[in-house]
Write a protein that holds these residues in place. Structure first.
Motif, short mmCIF file in Angstrom:
data_model
loop_
_atom_site.label_atom_id
_atom_site.label_comp_id
_atom_site.label_asym_id
_atom_site.label_seq_id
_atom_site.Cartn_x
_atom_site.Cartn_y
_atom_site.Cartn_z
N THR A 1 -8.54 51.91 125.20
CA THR A 1 -7.75 52.20 123.99
C THR A 1 -6.90 50.96 123.38
OG1 THR A 1 -5.78 52.34 125.75
CG2 THR A 1 -7.13 54.44 125.28
N ALA A 2 -6.67 51.23 122.21
CA ALA A 2 -5.85 50.26 121.17
C ALA A 2 -4.58 49.87 121.90
CB ALA A 2 -5.74 50.64 119.79
N GLU A 3 -4.10 48.58 121.83
CA GLU A 3 -2.96 48.14 122.14
C GLU A 3 -2.09 47.66 121.09
OE1 GLU A 3 -2.87 44.77 124.66
OE2 GLU A 3 -4.95 43.83 123.69
N GLN A 4 -0.77 47.82 121.13
CA GLN A 4 0.19 47.30 120.03
C GLN A 4 0.44 45.90 120.20
OE1 GLN A 4 1.30 49.58 117.73
NE2 GLN A 4 1.86 47.70 116.49
N LEU A 5 0.11 45.00 119.12
CA LEU A 5 0.07 43.49 119.18
C LEU A 5 1.49 43.19 118.26
CD1 LEU A 5 -3.66 42.65 118.49
CD2 LEU A 5 -2.25 42.92 120.59
N ALA A 6 1.67 41.94 118.05
CA ALA A 6 2.70 41.27 117.24
C ALA A 6 2.77 41.98 115.73
CB ALA A 6 2.88 39.78 117.64
N CYS A 7 3.80 42.06 115.05
CA CYS A 7 3.94 42.21 113.68
C CYS A 7 3.15 43.44 113.17
CB CYS A 7 3.41 40.87 113.06
SG CYS A 7 4.17 39.41 113.36
N GLY A 8 3.14 44.37 113.99
CA GLY A 8 2.55 45.65 113.51
C GLY A 8 1.18 45.75 113.79
N ALA A 9 0.37 44.72 114.24
CA ALA A 9 -1.20 44.77 114.40
C ALA A 9 -1.40 45.48 115.79
CB ALA A 9 -1.73 43.25 114.50
N LYS A 10 -2.69 46.02 115.85
CA LYS A 10 -3.31 46.71 116.79
C LYS A 10 -4.58 46.20 117.14
CE LYS A 10 -1.14 50.87 115.09
NZ LYS A 10 -1.34 51.85 114.13
N GLY A 11 -4.86 46.22 118.33
CA GLY A 11 -6.28 45.34 118.84
C GLY A 11 -6.92 46.35 120.08
N VAL A 12 -8.09 46.11 120.25
CA VAL A 12 -8.90 46.80 121.20
C VAL A 12 -10.14 46.03 121.42
CG1 VAL A 12 -10.27 48.31 119.61
CG2 VAL A 12 -10.00 49.04 121.75
N LYS A 13 -10.62 46.02 122.81
CA LYS A 13 -12.09 45.54 123.02
C LYS A 13 -13.11 46.42 122.49
CE LYS A 13 -12.27 44.74 127.42
NZ LYS A 13 -12.48 44.60 128.81
N VAL A 14 -14.13 45.68 122.00
CA VAL A 14 -15.34 46.15 121.42
C VAL A 14 -16.41 45.66 122.04
CG1 VAL A 14 -14.24 46.83 119.09
CG2 VAL A 14 -15.36 44.70 119.33
N ALA A 15 -17.69 46.61 122.04
CA ALA A 15 -19.01 46.32 122.61
C ALA A 15 -19.82 46.86 121.45
CB ALA A 15 -19.25 46.73 124.06
N GLY A 16 -21.02 46.11 121.61
CA GLY A 16 -22.24 46.87 120.99
C GLY A 16 -23.33 46.10 121.11
N ASN A 17 -24.32 46.52 120.35
CA ASN A 17 -25.77 45.81 120.11
C ASN A 17 -26.22 45.55 118.81
OD1 ASN A 17 -26.76 46.28 123.09
ND2 ASN A 17 -26.19 48.49 122.53
N TYR A 18 -26.89 44.52 118.47
CA TYR A 18 -27.43 44.08 117.32
C TYR A 18 -28.68 43.49 117.49
CZ TYR A 18 -28.13 41.76 112.97
OH TYR A 18 -28.57 41.26 111.60
N ARG A 19 -29.86 44.12 116.98
CA ARG A 19 -31.13 43.74 117.14
C ARG A 19 -31.45 43.47 118.53
NH1 ARG A 19 -32.36 40.29 111.76
NH2 ARG A 19 -31.76 41.79 110.44
N ASP A 20 -31.08 44.43 119.52
CA ASP A 20 -31.54 44.33 121.04
C ASP A 20 -30.59 43.40 121.80
OD1 ASP A 20 -33.21 46.41 120.80
OD2 ASP A 20 -35.01 45.05 120.11
N LYS A 21 -29.43 42.62 121.12
CA LYS A 21 -28.72 41.77 121.84
C LYS A 21 -27.54 42.64 122.07
CE LYS A 21 -30.69 37.46 120.62
NZ LYS A 21 -30.61 35.90 120.85
N TYR A 22 -26.87 42.20 123.24
CA TYR A 22 -25.55 43.02 123.55
C TYR A 22 -24.45 41.84 123.29
CZ TYR A 22 -21.92 45.36 126.15
OH TYR A 22 -20.86 45.93 126.60
N PHE A 23 -23.62 42.33 122.66
CA PHE A 23 -22.17 41.55 122.53
C PHE A 23 -20.85 42.45 122.78
CE2 PHE A 23 -22.83 43.33 118.30
CZ PHE A 23 -21.57 43.76 117.96
N GLY A 24 -20.04 41.48 123.10
CA GLY A 24 -18.54 42.20 123.35
C GLY A 24 -17.53 41.22 122.61
N GLY A 25 -16.30 41.77 122.39
CA GLY A 25 -15.63 41.05 121.69
C GLY A 25 -14.02 41.75 121.40
N TYR A 26 -13.12 41.41 120.46
CA TYR A 26 -11.88 41.92 120.34
C TYR A 26 -11.90 42.39 118.86
CZ TYR A 26 -7.07 43.06 121.37
OH TYR A 26 -5.91 43.75 121.59
N LEU A 27 -11.22 43.33 118.56
CA LEU A 27 -10.98 43.92 117.28
C LEU A 27 -9.50 44.11 116.83
CD1 LEU A 27 -12.45 44.96 114.29
CD2 LEU A 27 -12.55 47.15 115.44
#
Length: 148
Positions: free
Chosen positions: A81-107
């Motif tokens: 689930t998304a978390e509340q960040l500073a100055c009104g921003a919101k963030g969440v961890k993300v995961a995905g696949n691109y052309r058979d490569k797995y990646f993770g990150g933060y949005l």
């Protein structure tokens, strides 16, 4: 090099959006590689790093849970689930696949003004660096909000 020349070059750490009138230098060695009018793609010093910035309407209230669902061989979903960040921003961890490569990150969804905000994602194929990706994403968020 003049500011006008810098804002029109790709492959540099300078972010420029004429629509929001935001100009800043990206943190953490990030570089813009391509620009499509409302989307900036880039990366970092590590070849596994990915930077994605998209200008969206201020009407978007939540961080999207599905950003891409198989189009252009890309699948990207939020993890948790998304978390509340500073100055009104919101963030969440993300995961995905691109052309058979797995990646993770933060949005994050970063408010800029009454009309626009940015979706900012820092991701990579090195899944050990999740906390670093979150930190870098928040640094980009801070740079954009300070420039606004």
């Amino acid at each position: 090099m003049t500011h006008q020349i810098l804002k029109n070059r790709l492959g540099t750490p300078y972010f420029n959006d004429a629509t929001t009138d935001i100009q800043c230098c990206l943190p953490e060695g990030l570089i813009i590689y391509s620009y499509t009018g409302r989307i900036w793609l880039g990366g970092g010093e590590r070849p596994t790093d990915l930077l994605y910035i998209e200008r969206v309407s201020a009407e978007v209230q939540a961080v999207p849970t599905i950003l891409a669902d198989g189009d252009i061989d890309l699948t990207l979903v939020s993890v948790g689930t998304a978390e509340q960040l500073a100055c009104g921003a919101k963030g969440v961890k993300v995961a995905g696949n691109y052309r058979d490569k797995y990646f993770g990150g933060y949005l994050s969804l970063v408010p800029i003004n009454e009309d626009f905000q940015y979706l900012v994602m820092v991701a990579g194929t090195n899944l050990v660096n999740e906390e670093r990706q979150r930190s870098v994403c928040r640094s980009v968020q801070d740079s954009l909000q300070i420039a606004a």
